[in-house]
Design an enzyme around this catalytic site. Sequence first.
Site, PDB file in Angstrom:
ATOM      1  N   ARG A   1       0.856  -1.182   0.000  1.00  0.00           N
ATOM      2  CA  ARG A   1       0.000   0.000   0.000  1.00  0.00           C
ATOM      3  C   ARG A   1       0.896   1.237   0.000  1.00  0.00           C
ATOM      4  O   ARG A   1       1.884   1.309   0.730  1.00  0.00           O
ATOM      5  CB  ARG A   1      -0.931   0.031   1.228  1.00  0.00           C
ATOM      6  CG  ARG A   1      -2.082  -0.959   1.160  1.00  0.00           C
ATOM      7  CD  ARG A   1      -3.073  -0.576   0.086  1.00  0.00           C
ATOM      8  NE  ARG A   1      -4.194  -1.511  -0.025  1.00  0.00           N
ATOM      9  CZ  ARG A   1      -4.249  -2.531  -0.875  1.00  0.00           C
ATOM     10  NH1 ARG A   1      -3.218  -2.761  -1.671  1.00  0.00           N
ATOM     11  NH2 ARG A   1      -5.312  -3.318  -0.926  1.00  0.00           N
TER      12      ARG A   1
ATOM     13  N   ASP B   1       5.270  -0.427  -6.626  1.00  0.00           N
ATOM     14  CA  ASP B   1       4.098  -0.775  -7.431  1.00  0.00           C
ATOM     15  C   ASP B   1       2.870  -0.031  -6.927  1.00  0.00           C
ATOM     16  O   ASP B   1       1.804  -0.102  -7.535  1.00  0.00           O
ATOM     17  CB  ASP B   1       3.836  -2.280  -7.391  1.00  0.00           C
ATOM     18  CG  ASP B   1       2.735  -2.708  -8.338  1.00  0.00           C
ATOM     19  OD1 ASP B   1       2.866  -2.441  -9.551  1.00  0.00           O
ATOM     20  OD2 ASP B   1       1.725  -3.294  -7.880  1.00  0.00           O
TER      21      ASP B   1
ATOM     22  N   GLU C   1      -1.842   7.619  -5.496  1.00  0.00           N
ATOM     23  CA  GLU C   1      -2.006   7.012  -6.821  1.00  0.00           C
ATOM     24  C   GLU C   1      -3.406   7.173  -7.403  1.00  0.00           C
ATOM     25  O   GLU C   1      -3.589   7.033  -8.619  1.00  0.00           O
ATOM     26  CB  GLU C   1      -1.658   5.534  -6.769  1.00  0.00           C
ATOM     27  CG  GLU C   1      -2.650   4.680  -5.994  1.00  0.00           C
ATOM     28  CD  GLU C   1      -2.243   3.204  -5.993  1.00  0.00           C
ATOM     29  OE1 GLU C   1      -3.065   2.384  -6.417  1.00  0.00           O
ATOM     30  OE2 GLU C   1      -1.115   2.895  -5.573  1.00  0.00           O
TER      31      GLU C   1
ATOM     32  N   HIS D   1       0.659  -0.303 -10.055  1.00  0.00           N
ATOM     33  CA  HIS D   1      -0.216  -1.210  -9.300  1.00  0.00           C
ATOM     34  C   HIS D   1      -0.575  -2.444 -10.131  1.00  0.00           C
ATOM     35  O   HIS D   1      -1.739  -2.836 -10.220  1.00  0.00           O
ATOM     36  CB  HIS D   1      -1.488  -0.473  -8.858  1.00  0.00           C
ATOM     37  CG  HIS D   1      -2.060  -1.020  -7.578  1.00  0.00           C
ATOM     38  ND1 HIS D   1      -2.507  -0.215  -6.559  1.00  0.00           N
ATOM     39  CD2 HIS D   1      -2.267  -2.285  -7.146  1.00  0.00           C
ATOM     40  CE1 HIS D   1      -2.973  -0.960  -5.562  1.00  0.00           C
ATOM     41  NE2 HIS D   1      -2.823  -2.230  -5.909  1.00  0.00           N
TER      42      HIS D   1
END
Length: 356
Positions: A238, A262, A267, A299
């Site tokens: 996260r 990632d 985001e 992600h």
Amino acid sequence: MSALPTVVFDTKRYDRESFARAAPNGEIEWRFLEMRLSPETAPLAQGARAACVFVNDHADRPALEILHSLGIRHIALRCAGFNSVDLVAAKELGLAVTRVPAYSPYAVAEHAVALLLALNRKIPRANNRVRDANFSLNGLVGFDLHGKTAGIVGTGKIGRVAAQILRGFGMRVLAYDPYPMPDWAKEHGVEYCDPKTLARESSVISLHTPLTPETRHIIRRETLELMKPGVILINVSRGALIDTSALIEALKCGRLGGVGLDVYEEEEGVFFEDLSGQILQDDELARLLTFPNVLITAHQAFLTQEALGEISRVTVENLVAFAHGRPFLPETSLTPQPHPPKIEPTRAASPQLQET
């Protein structure tokens, strides 16, 4: 029983394809929407009896109240994290909330290791060079993972797989988790320790813990100052586990050897979207992208055929279970399961809402 009318927010082509394969018998009447769930978009669920949402949908109290007023009684998360859902409001409204607790720990753990290898061996830089016919090796020196120490923060299913992969490289693996698993650790040669020891001794640190009030900004200025120079930091969990401002400062002073992300703290509205024709408005993300030792993916750690299949299978099985008044799959329910509403035959949604 008629097909269960289900609205699916924030969908991409791969979502639509995998859900269609998971429910081939007409048990569910799908309505796919590209926009995310919010109080402004919630009215588009008119006529549905269940709503399927993803990580960046806003299932806050105002949105849930609108969905409830439209007759929706089941919120099906097609992801493991549920910090975007107001569970207190859902319980008060009598909404069932389910999730997919573990779609593929291998997909996410393997992506974390892919980021680590690409950073350590400078794969993106090397690839760009040879495409320009530059075959120089200057600046591409990495280090052997074998014999080095890796720190795993969080030993849930994903963290355990990541630890086992790194042990396969011959690394010493330290782990921190408030709920340790000593039998697993003994079997795989993993050592549990306190967070400060992990930060000080690890050459690689990989985050695999959920976002909670206790883990928010678990990586901050004080944590970064404990780390040895040249450490590689990986986050596929996260974004808000890392204080982005502190991370940028640590990169600017050269303390970190590499950062693989990632996920990103802000985001939402960026990841999963094509913004290639626009000016990036997020200054901190834009700054991160300037560092040669930062590798960011949008992600996608979960994005394997196996994971998409499992997400669809669990989500569809729970939707069908709810429609028939059966129990949800084990470990997927986040709120008490109410009695499902009677599902009446519905007219097909208007063409513009079938796939928006």
